[in-house]
Design an enzyme around this catalytic site. Structure first.
Site, PDB file in Angstrom:
ATOM      1  N   ARG A  35       0.813  -1.222   0.000  1.00 40.70           N
ATOM      2  CA  ARG A  35       0.000   0.000   0.000  1.00 40.70           C
ATOM      3  C   ARG A  35       0.845   1.270   0.000  1.00 40.70           C
ATOM      4  NH1 ARG A  35      -4.701  -2.257   4.068  1.00 40.70           N
ATOM      5  NH2 ARG A  35      -6.005  -3.085   2.413  1.00 40.70           N
ATOM      6  N   LYS A 197     -19.523 -18.365  -0.892  1.00 40.93           N
ATOM      7  CA  LYS A 197     -20.976 -18.300  -0.757  1.00 40.93           C
ATOM      8  C   LYS A 197     -21.680 -17.485  -1.834  1.00 40.93           C
ATOM      9  CE  LYS A 197     -21.360 -18.925   4.206  1.00 40.93           C
ATOM     10  NZ  LYS A 197     -21.680 -18.265   5.471  1.00 40.93           N
ATOM     11  N   GLY A 353     -10.782  -9.213  -2.063  1.00 45.34           N
ATOM     12  CA  GLY A 353     -10.530 -10.239  -1.064  1.00 45.34           C
ATOM     13  C   GLY A 353      -9.590 -11.350  -1.461  1.00 45.34           C
ATOM     14  N   GLY A 376     -13.225  -4.471   0.164  1.00 44.29           N
ATOM     15  CA  GLY A 376     -14.623  -4.053   0.273  1.00 44.29           C
ATOM     16  C   GLY A 376     -14.998  -3.013  -0.772  1.00 44.29           C
TER      17      GLY A 376
END
Ligand code: AMP
Length: 395
Positions: A35, A197, A353, A376
């Protein structure tokens, strides 16, 4: 869209929201400086213009002032990476911070203490944002990782710089990459969605059906789709309450002329363990006591063909339980296919992610066109949401 190139920073102080929320070990050493490295082009451009930089960031989730979350721990690392001395002030607002900013000369860099030492930061407090705004002439947002948060330093502060705000190079690159996939991508456009999921990806799937020609669904999500269509999935992960939704997605895709590609075979195991017995099985014929943990060889070959036809590729989510070596082959094979397509001229974006972790772990980072820095923030962008940090600059 205003970027750094719209401003001349000579004799100006840039107040830059960076994302220096880096991992530290017990000795307070930075264990992954990605970063910081990513923010370098923005900082260097401003210094080369003859300006100075006031850097602000959060680190971790402190409760009040906690030394272990102090940004002073990373000053040396930031200096190493930028190759310029970095001054530090142990508060991000108030007299000390204002004096330090005032004394900054062209070519110099000041790092402020952790913004989240003040709860007003995450609360999006206007007075706190105004206090921060006193520290610079031009506001630059280069923190994609927090662009989905309406925090004081990421969003609220922009109103104090009505004509003097812009995106940094990193944030501009993130926005361009998303646009290339979602709006202007060369066809055929492919999205590969994996991961655990359906429920966590449903908004992305629904948004993306309007943008893509092909959709590969892999990973744990597979089994909700297979069971919904009458297949036997044994003990594989499944969300029974999402089966109807899965059928509806298949129907919507057909109506929108999107081809959905599911695995046809899997590496099944008799336990969720790297030491389990494994067998290649048809995805619709997994007996009880067995669970699908990776894509099988036929699926890998099918996916390779789809990837090689595509000119624009988005990849979010692994094809199997890649954290265990014996179930990582599908994810590695997909990475290889995407790398090859990229070499042949396709644009590939990896974001959100675990796929970023997988891409780094298996060394594909420099073989794809762009790896997003925001988890996110990337997911919300793919869901079609306008991120508050981006909207605040555009307003
Ligand atoms: P996500 O954060 O939704 O992208 O999900 C990533 C996680 O999905 C990883 O930790 C994988 O281990 C997991 N995953 C992928 N394939 C499967 C599978 N077939 N069964 C269970 N978990 C899986």
């Amino acid at each position: 869209m205003k970027t750094l190139n719209d401003f001349n920073f000579e004799n100006k102080k840039a107040l830059i929201r960076v994302d220096f929320n880096v991992p530290l070990n017990d000795a307070f050493e930075v264990t992954d400086a990605t970063r910081i490295v990513s923010a370098k082009p923005t900082i260097i451009k401003i210094l080369e213009d003859g300006g100075s930089c006031v850097l602000m960031s959060h680190l971790g989730r402190p409760k009040g002032v906690q030394d272990k979350f102090s940004l002073r721990h990373i000053v040396n690392k930031v200096e190493d990476i930028l190759g310029v001395e970095v001054k530090f002030v142990s508060d991000c607002i108030g007299q000390d911070a204002e004096d330090a900013s005032k004394n900054l000369k062209p070519g110099e860099i000041l790092l402020l203490e952790n913004l989240r030492f003040y709860p007003e930061e995450t609360a999006g407090d206007v007075n706190f944002a105004e206090a921060l705004s006193k520290l610079g002439d031009i506001y630059v947002n280069d923190a994609f990782g927090t662009a989905h948060r309406a925090h004081a330093s990421t969003t609220i502060i922009a109103q104090f710089f009505p004509a003097h705000k812009c995106f940094g190079h990193l944030l501009a690159q993130e926005i361009d990459s998303i646009k290339k996939v979602m709006e202007t991508g060369e066809k055929p456009v492919l999205a590969v969605l994996g991961g655990a999921k359906v429920s966590s990806k449903i908004t992305i799937i629904e948004n993306i059906l309007d943008k893509v020609d092909h959709l590969i669904i892999g990973g744990g999500m597979t089994f909700t789709f297979i069971k919904a269509q009458g297949g036997s999935i044994g003990d594989s992960i499944c969300e029974d309450d999402k089966m109807e939704l899965a059928l509806d997605i298949m129907k919507q895709a057909k109506a929108k002329n999107v081809q959905i590609h599911l695995p046809v075979d899997v590496v099944a195991a008799n336990a969720f363990s790297n030491d389990a017995d494994t067998e290649i099985m048809d995805v619709t014929q997994i007996p009880d006591g067995w669970q699908g943990l990776d894509a099988g060889p036929k699926s890998i070959a099918n996916f390779h063909d789809v990837v090689m036809q595509s000119k624009t590729i988005l990849w979010n989510g692994p094809l199997g339980v890649f954290e265990m070596e014996r179930f990582s082959e599908g994810t590695i094979a997909l990475g290889n296919s995407i790398a090859e397509a990229t070499k042949n001229g396709a644009f590939s974006l990896v974001g959100g992610g675990d796929s970023v972790a997988a891409v780094k772990q298996f060394g594909f980072e420099h073989k794809v066109s762009y790896v997003s820095t925001g988890g996110g923030a990337m997911l919300e962008s793919l869901e079609g949401k306008t991120l508050p940090g981006i909207a605040a600059i555009l307003e």
